[in-house]
Each structure stands twice: as structure tokens, then as C-alpha cells.
Design an enzyme around this catalytic site. Structure first.
Site: not given
Ligand code: SF4
Length: 389
Positions: A86, A89, A107, A127, A166, A169, A175, A317
Site C-alpha cells: 500500500e 501504491e 483493510c 487501495s 472478518k 471477508e 479473489e 480493531c
Molecule cells: Fe474494521 Fe472493526 Fe473489524 Fe477492525 S475490528 S477490521 S475496525 S470492523
């Protein structure tokens, strides 16, 4: 879960995926490996009687080995890698195509989802670097598998995250199968890990400190600060300075982007060149920053910022939705202090100084933004419709 505590008939439970992980740990055909995110190490202790912010990385590695993982990796390693990609970039755009700025961090999957639905016109500013979680999954089943002669299909990759988004994700798109397999098999929250440690009867408090596995385990202070608001941007500035000037910073701490202020702005002087940055956490604050960017675009003016960091959770986080319950601002401050302590204690504090990152580029990826890096470490975004209400 929290919801079940509030639901009068107990019908709402959070999705618990520990069963899948127990099954993989007991399957002789599988090679279970694991990664832990930055923010987990300063919050997991709350479930074992430690105060918030206590840094427990070594005990976490030990606990994961005792659960039966064959290799213990650290997401902080790929946080350093995210910065290499990043940061490169950013520097490329800053030097050659400033009209395409701002660059916006990507992220945080809750934020990615929000952008794709509510600000699709800003997608070109995002990004393309994958998150540290996703990068580690891709590398475990390619680079690590190759070096250790393990069939990628046998590797079962588990990630321990402070975050419920996550879980989404890892299945976002094809991908996330850069290795030809699903790169990450299961994403657990800090709370789910705590349940596993307790169920296994592991005496967490008396565990010795252990180390992460090479070649996906070493990290710098820049990798660990991904766990707090402002951390990704600060890490990017540390390496961006080096990429732009060829020199190293005397003072790597950027105080202006730290803390719980909703929107943090700074004009950073890089040897006479000004880089304007903004950090937003929490959705209302994000809107404020993005609306300024959009207004400048409409007026045909340059963006007020060159680089923007966004995290959906207040404080970043450290107080994500997968962490032990009860995060007040006091808890956020304590967990944040633990992260900055980890940064200060690190032998190296800039991502480009990480020896395992240097080795990864030399032996496997070649250089940041190379063809292989693009294939394994970058992703795409698309406008998504809002759900019917
Ligand atoms: Fe985003 Fe919250 Fe997950 Fe961190 S803990 S990646 S800020 S949703």
C-alpha cells in the site's frame, strides 16, 4: 453472545465456528495453521483475569500450539507486508499521478462493505492491497507450502481476529482464493478462541512465552499498530518516508494521528513536501471525511487529503466486535496503550526493515507491486446494491 443476553427468548446466538476448527485439529490428513491479529494480544487476557491492555503475545503462541496447530503465524507480519504494497501504491500515485489521490485504506472489511454500497464512486481511490488477514492466507498456501513441501489443499488456515466482519471477508470473492484453495478456512473471534482455550483445559496464565513460526511470523512495531485507529496510516508514513527520500526517520511516532478524536487530520512534512492525511473511525466520522473529498471532486478542486485511513470501529480493531465484551473508552485506551508498548519494545519499527519481509521479496515476490504480488496480494471492489428493507 451479547444478543442472546438481550433476546427474551434466547433465539439469537452469534455464529460459533469453533466446531470446524476442532474437527480440523483432529484430522490427521490436515495441516492446521493459525494467525493472530494485532489487537487480539492486548484483549485476550481480560478473559483470564489480566487487566485490559496486558500484552500476551508469547502466551497466545503457546496456547495455540497446545491446541494442536502445526504452525503459528502472526498477522502483524502481513500488516508489514500490507504497508509495503500500500505504501508503494501511495508513493507511485503521489509522485506520478497525484490527480488520482486520495488513496484510502481497505483493510477493514466492514468499511469495504460500506464503501461498496454507499460510496461506489470512490472505489477507484481504494487501495487494492488486501488486508493482512487475507495476505497471510494467500502466502501460507503458496510461499510457506512450497518452502515446506506441504500440499496447499491439506493446509487448514485459521485466523484469530478481533472482528466479526472478518468472517465475511474470507468469503468475499474468488479473489480470496489466490492460492487455488480458499485461502483462509475459518476466521474465529477472540471470544471464540477464549472458549477453545478454556474447553481444552489449558492453564493460560501459567503458559511459558513462545515464538511465532518463521517465515510468516516476524513483525515490526509498524505491523502491531494496525490494531489501533491511526496505526495503518502511521505505519504507512514510516515506510512512505523511506520510499520517498531513501532515508530513515529519526522519530517514527506521529502523535497527530493517534487517540480517540473522531477525525484526525495532519499535514506531514516530508523533507519539504507536504502530505495531507486524515484518519476516521466510526461511521459518522467517515462520512464527514468522504463528503469533503466528494465536494472537492464536484468543485473540480484537488482533494483536501492525499491519504485517508478508515476503520469502522471506534478506536480501531482494539474494540472490534469480536473482542471480549464491555469496551468502554477507558478499556480502549488501555488496550491501545498495550499496542503502543508493543511498538516501542520492537527491535525494528518500520515495515521495510522486517528481515522476513525482505526475504519474502527476495525469494518469492520479487518486489512490491510485482506481477506475483498483484496476483496474490491485491483485490478488486465492486458497487453493490443495498439490501431491500
Ligand atoms: Fe474494521 Fe472493526 Fe473489524 Fe477492525 S475490528 S477490521 S475496525 S470492523
Amino acid at each position: 453472545g451479547q444478543c442472546s443476553a438481550h433476546c427474551p427468548v434466547g433465539a439469537i446466538y452469534e455464529n460459533d465456528e469453533t466446531g470446524k476448527v476442532w474437527a480440523a485439529l483432529g484430522d490427521k490428513e490436515k495441516y492446521p495453521v493459525v494467525q493472530i491479529a494485532p489487537a487480539v494480544r492486548v484483549a485476550v487476557g481480560e478473559a483470564f483475569g489480566y487487566k485490559s491492555g496486558e500484552l500476551l503475545t508469547g502466551k497466545l503462541y503457546s496456547a495455540l500450539r497446545r491446541l494442536g496447530f502445526r504452525a503459528v503465524f502472526d498477522t502483524n507480519f502481513t500488516a508489514d507486508l500490507t504497508i509495503m504494497e500500500e505504501g508503494s501504491e501511495f508513493v507511485k500515485l503521489f509522485k506520478d499521478e497525484p490527480d488520482k489521490l486520495p488513496l484510502v485504506t481497505s483493510c477493514c472489511p466492514a468499511w469495504v462493505d460500506y464503501l461498496e454500497k454507499y460510496y461506489p464512486d470512490l472505489i477507484p481511490h481504494f487501495s487494492t492491497a488486501k488486508s493482512p488477514q487475507a495476505m497471510l492466507g494467500a502466502l501460507a498456501k503458496t510461499y510457506y507450502a512450497e518452502k515446506n513441501k506441504i500440499a496447499p489443499k491439506n493446509i487448514f488456515m485459521v485466523s484469530i481476529m478481533p472482528c466479526t466482519a472478518k468472517k465475511y471477508e474470507i468469503s468475499r470473492s474468488t479473489e480470496m482464493c489466490a492460492s487455488g484453495q480458499q485461502d483462509i478456512n475459518v476466521s474465529l473471534t477472540t471470544r471464540e478462541l477464549v472458549r477453545m482455550i478454556k474447553a481444552a483445559g489449558i492453564d493460560f496464565n501459567n503458559l511459558p512465552d513462545d515464538k511465532a513460526d518463521s517465515i510468516l511470523g516476524e513483525y515490526t512495531g509498524a505491523g502491531t499498530i494496525f490494531g489501533v485507529t491511526g496505526g495503518v496510516l502511521e505505519a504507512a508514513l514510516r515506510t512512505g518516508y523511506h520510499l520517498l527520500t531513501g532515508e530513515e526517520l529519526d522519530n517514527v511516532e506521529f502523535q497527530d494521528v493517534r487517540g480517540l478524536g473522531g477525525v484526525k487530520e495532519a499535514a506531514v512534512n516530508i523533507k519539504g513536501t507536504t502530505v495531507n492525511v486524515a484518519v476516521a473511525h466510526g461511521v459518522a466520522n467517515v462520512q464527514q471525511v468522504l463528503d469533503k473529498v466528494k465536494a472537492a471532486k464536484v468543485a473540480g478542486q484537488p482533494s483536501p487529503y492525499h491519504f485517508i485511513e478508515v476503520m469502522a470501529c471506534r478506536g480501531g480493531c482494539v474494540s472490534g466486535g469480536g473482542q471480549p465484551y464491555g469496551a468502554t473508552d477507558e478499556v480502549r485506551r488501555l488496550r491501545t496503550a498495550g499496542i503502543y508498548q508493543d511498538d516501542r519494545l520492537a527491535a525494528k519499527r518500520c515495515s521495510h526493515q522486517n528481515p522476513e519481509i525482505q526475504k519474502l521479496y527476495k525469494d518469492f515476490l520479487n518486489q512490491p507491486l510485482s506481477e506475483k504480488s498483484h496476483h496474490l496480494l491485491h483485490t478488486k471492489y465492486q458497487a453493490r446494491p443495498l439490501y431491500d428493507r
